[in-house]
Design a protein around this motif. Structure first.
Motif, PDB file in Angstrom:
ATOM      1  N   HIS A 166      36.821  43.472  36.026  1.00  0.00           N
ATOM      2  CA  HIS A 166      36.547  43.183  37.434  1.00  0.00           C
ATOM      3  C   HIS A 166      35.187  43.750  37.860  1.00  0.00           C
ATOM      4  CE1 HIS A 166      40.871  43.525  36.822  1.00  0.00           C
ATOM      5  NE2 HIS A 166      41.028  42.647  37.789  1.00  0.00           N
ATOM      6  N   HIS A 167      34.803  44.855  37.218  1.00  0.00           N
ATOM      7  CA  HIS A 167      33.568  45.556  37.560  1.00  0.00           C
ATOM      8  C   HIS A 167      32.428  45.266  36.590  1.00  0.00           C
ATOM      9  CE1 HIS A 167      36.514  47.734  39.872  1.00  0.00           C
ATOM     10  NE2 HIS A 167      37.028  48.300  38.795  1.00  0.00           N
ATOM     11  N   MET A 168      32.771  44.987  35.323  1.00  0.00           N
ATOM     12  CA  MET A 168      31.761  45.007  34.266  1.00  0.00           C
ATOM     13  C   MET A 168      31.434  43.649  33.645  1.00  0.00           C
ATOM     14  SD  MET A 168      31.264  48.220  34.431  1.00  0.00           S
ATOM     15  CE  MET A 168      30.109  48.423  33.089  1.00  0.00           C
ATOM     16  N   ASP A 169      32.317  42.690  33.736  1.00  0.00           N
ATOM     17  CA  ASP A 169      32.155  41.431  33.004  1.00  0.00           C
ATOM     18  C   ASP A 169      31.851  40.288  33.973  1.00  0.00           C
ATOM     19  OD1 ASP A 169      32.516  39.047  31.539  1.00  0.00           O
ATOM     20  OD2 ASP A 169      34.044  39.957  30.253  1.00  0.00           O
ATOM     21  N   LYS A 170      30.580  39.946  34.058  1.00  0.00           N
ATOM     22  CA  LYS A 170      30.114  38.919  35.005  1.00  0.00           C
ATOM     23  C   LYS A 170      30.774  37.560  34.728  1.00  0.00           C
ATOM     24  CE  LYS A 170      25.811  36.857  36.645  1.00  0.00           C
ATOM     25  NZ  LYS A 170      24.344  36.894  36.516  1.00  0.00           N
ATOM     26  N   GLU A 171      30.878  37.184  33.451  1.00  0.00           N
ATOM     27  CA  GLU A 171      31.436  35.873  33.098  1.00  0.00           C
ATOM     28  C   GLU A 171      32.935  35.820  33.396  1.00  0.00           C
ATOM     29  OE1 GLU A 171      29.449  33.366  32.417  1.00  0.00           O
ATOM     30  OE2 GLU A 171      27.805  34.807  32.606  1.00  0.00           O
ATOM     31  N   TRP A 172      33.662  36.873  33.056  1.00  0.00           N
ATOM     32  CA  TRP A 172      35.090  36.911  33.343  1.00  0.00           C
ATOM     33  C   TRP A 172      35.337  36.905  34.845  1.00  0.00           C
ATOM     34  CZ3 TRP A 172      38.395  40.230  35.908  1.00  0.00           C
ATOM     35  CH2 TRP A 172      39.757  40.001  35.711  1.00  0.00           C
ATOM     36  N   ALA A 173      34.588  37.723  35.577  1.00  0.00           N
ATOM     37  CA  ALA A 173      34.764  37.809  37.031  1.00  0.00           C
ATOM     38  C   ALA A 173      34.540  36.458  37.698  1.00  0.00           C
ATOM     39  CB  ALA A 173      33.830  38.866  37.615  1.00  0.00           C
ATOM     40  N   ALA A 174      33.666  35.634  37.130  1.00  0.00           N
ATOM     41  CA  ALA A 174      33.401  34.308  37.699  1.00  0.00           C
ATOM     42  C   ALA A 174      34.632  33.410  37.649  1.00  0.00           C
ATOM     43  CB  ALA A 174      32.239  33.648  36.972  1.00  0.00           C
ATOM     44  N   THR A 175      35.599  33.732  36.796  1.00  0.00           N
ATOM     45  CA  THR A 175      36.826  32.937  36.696  1.00  0.00           C
ATOM     46  C   THR A 175      37.925  33.444  37.625  1.00  0.00           C
ATOM     47  OG1 THR A 175      37.858  34.255  34.925  1.00  0.00           O
ATOM     48  CG2 THR A 175      36.298  32.508  34.251  1.00  0.00           C
ATOM     49  N   GLN A 176      37.663  34.517  38.335  1.00  0.00           N
ATOM     50  CA  GLN A 176      38.653  35.149  39.197  1.00  0.00           C
ATOM     51  C   GLN A 176      38.448  34.744  40.662  1.00  0.00           C
ATOM     52  OE1 GLN A 176      41.219  36.987  37.687  1.00  0.00           O
ATOM     53  NE2 GLN A 176      40.189  35.907  36.006  1.00  0.00           N
ATOM     54  N   PRO A 177      39.413  35.061  41.516  1.00  0.00           N
ATOM     55  CA  PRO A 177      39.333  34.610  42.923  1.00  0.00           C
ATOM     56  C   PRO A 177      38.045  34.991  43.661  1.00  0.00           C
ATOM     57  CG  PRO A 177      41.533  35.411  42.461  1.00  0.00           C
ATOM     58  CD  PRO A 177      40.697  35.730  41.244  1.00  0.00           C
ATOM     59  N   PHE A 178      37.490  36.184  43.410  1.00  0.00           N
ATOM     60  CA  PHE A 178      36.281  36.577  44.147  1.00  0.00           C
ATOM     61  C   PHE A 178      35.009  35.987  43.546  1.00  0.00           C
ATOM     62  CE2 PHE A 178      39.099  40.258  45.290  1.00  0.00           C
ATOM     63  CZ  PHE A 178      39.259  39.879  46.618  1.00  0.00           C
ATOM     64  N   LYS A 179      35.082  35.484  42.312  1.00  0.00           N
ATOM     65  CA  LYS A 179      33.992  34.771  41.632  1.00  0.00           C
ATOM     66  C   LYS A 179      32.809  35.643  41.226  1.00  0.00           C
ATOM     67  CE  LYS A 179      36.111  30.842  41.977  1.00  0.00           C
ATOM     68  NZ  LYS A 179      36.939  30.485  40.845  1.00  0.00           N
ATOM     69  N   LYS A 180      32.881  36.943  41.474  1.00  0.00           N
ATOM     70  CA  LYS A 180      31.811  37.850  41.056  1.00  0.00           C
ATOM     71  C   LYS A 180      32.374  39.249  40.899  1.00  0.00           C
ATOM     72  CE  LYS A 180      30.135  37.852  45.826  1.00  0.00           C
ATOM     73  NZ  LYS A 180      28.965  37.624  46.679  1.00  0.00           N
ATOM     74  N   ARG A 181      31.586  40.114  40.251  1.00  0.00           N
ATOM     75  CA  ARG A 181      32.033  41.488  40.006  1.00  0.00           C
ATOM     76  C   ARG A 181      32.178  42.247  41.322  1.00  0.00           C
ATOM     77  NH1 ARG A 181      27.400  43.279  36.157  1.00  0.00           N
ATOM     78  NH2 ARG A 181      26.398  41.656  37.357  1.00  0.00           N
ATOM     79  N   ILE A 182      33.162  43.132  41.345  1.00  0.00           N
ATOM     80  CA  ILE A 182      33.387  43.965  42.523  1.00  0.00           C
ATOM     81  C   ILE A 182      33.152  45.432  42.161  1.00  0.00           C
ATOM     82  CG2 ILE A 182      34.976  42.360  43.624  1.00  0.00           C
ATOM     83  CD1 ILE A 182      37.299  44.085  42.628  1.00  0.00           C
ATOM     84  N   ALA A 183      32.687  46.182  43.121  1.00  0.00           N
ATOM     85  CA  ALA A 183      32.498  47.621  42.936  1.00  0.00           C
ATOM     86  C   ALA A 183      33.858  48.295  42.885  1.00  0.00           C
ATOM     87  CB  ALA A 183      31.669  48.195  44.086  1.00  0.00           C
ATOM     88  N   HIS A 184      33.935  49.379  42.146  1.00  0.00           N
ATOM     89  CA  HIS A 184      35.150  50.192  42.117  1.00  0.00           C
ATOM     90  C   HIS A 184      35.430  50.681  43.545  1.00  0.00           C
ATOM     91  CE1 HIS A 184      33.106  50.672  38.222  1.00  0.00           C
ATOM     92  NE2 HIS A 184      34.286  50.928  37.682  1.00  0.00           N
ATOM     93  N   GLY A 185      36.687  50.700  43.932  1.00  0.00           N
ATOM     94  CA  GLY A 185      37.037  51.254  45.240  1.00  0.00           C
ATOM     95  C   GLY A 185      36.616  52.707  45.357  1.00  0.00           C
ATOM     96  N   THR A 186      36.794  53.448  44.260  1.00  0.00           N
ATOM     97  CA  THR A 186      36.410  54.859  44.283  1.00  0.00           C
ATOM     98  C   THR A 186      34.900  55.044  44.381  1.00  0.00           C
ATOM     99  OG1 THR A 186      36.581  54.895  41.858  1.00  0.00           O
ATOM    100  CG2 THR A 186      38.479  55.713  43.120  1.00  0.00           C
ATOM    101  N   LEU A 187      34.140  54.077  43.887  1.00  0.00           N
ATOM    102  CA  LEU A 187      32.682  54.129  44.050  1.00  0.00           C
ATOM    103  C   LEU A 187      32.322  53.935  45.524  1.00  0.00           C
ATOM    104  CD1 LEU A 187      29.697  54.089  43.173  1.00  0.00           C
ATOM    105  CD2 LEU A 187      29.994  51.654  42.652  1.00  0.00           C
ATOM    106  N   ALA A 188      32.895  52.908  46.143  1.00  0.00           N
ATOM    107  CA  ALA A 188      32.622  52.664  47.563  1.00  0.00           C
ATOM    108  C   ALA A 188      33.015  53.875  48.401  1.00  0.00           C
ATOM    109  CB  ALA A 188      33.357  51.414  48.034  1.00  0.00           C
TER     110      ALA A 188
END
Length: 151
Positions: A42-64
């Motif tokens: 969810h955070h590290m794989d741009k290609e995989w994240a593109a197949t998910q509902p948000f369509k892009k990588r998300i920051a860790h909640g703990t990072l935010a």
């Protein structure tokens, strides 16, 4: 940074402060992943994240959360220390290149149960919004604060 002595009696319920913005970068995410060991796609794989509902990588909640709390830490108060965080909620995702801004409001003051003449707790509601004004994170930051004349 500046030092400012603020005792329990100096805090007022309802007082607020707002930070400047801070843009989340890919470097922030990579560094946080290395520090925590959280390399989920969810955070590290741009290609995989593109197949998910948000369509892009998300920051860790703990990072935010870490960045948001850090944004509020501009003044050093020798009379106060962080006691912890309650009711942490990750409301919406934070993405690379999102700019977050924090508003912190004093919502409650109460005496320390065992040492009420020496200490009190101050609750600060921390609300984080992105550059579109959408709330992405909320939490209550609890401070343990010395009372004036107790030390």
């Amino acid at each position: 940074m500046r030092f400012e002595d603020r005792y329990f009696e100096d805090y007022e319920v309802g007082e607020t402060r707002t930070t400047t913005g801070r843009t989340i970068t890919e470097s922030d995410i990579v560094t946080h992943a290395g520090q925590t060991g959280d390399f989920f796609p969810h955070h590290m794989d741009k290609e995989w994240a593109a197949t998910q509902p948000f369509k892009k990588r998300i920051a860790h909640g703990t990072l935010a959360m870490s960045i948001a709390v850090g944004q509020t830490a501009g003044d050093i108060n020798p009379q106060s220390m962080s006691y912890g965080y309650d009711r942490v909620r990750f409301i919406a995702p934070v993405f690379i290149d999102d700019t977050i801004t924090v508003t912190a409001e004093i919502t409650q003051k109460r005496d320390h149960k065992k040492r009420p003449d020496e200490f009190g707790y101050v609750d600060e509601l921390v609300s984080v919004v992105n550059h579109d004004g959408q709330t992405v994170l909320v939490l209550t930051h609890i401070y343990l604060v010395n009372k004036r004349g107790a030390h």
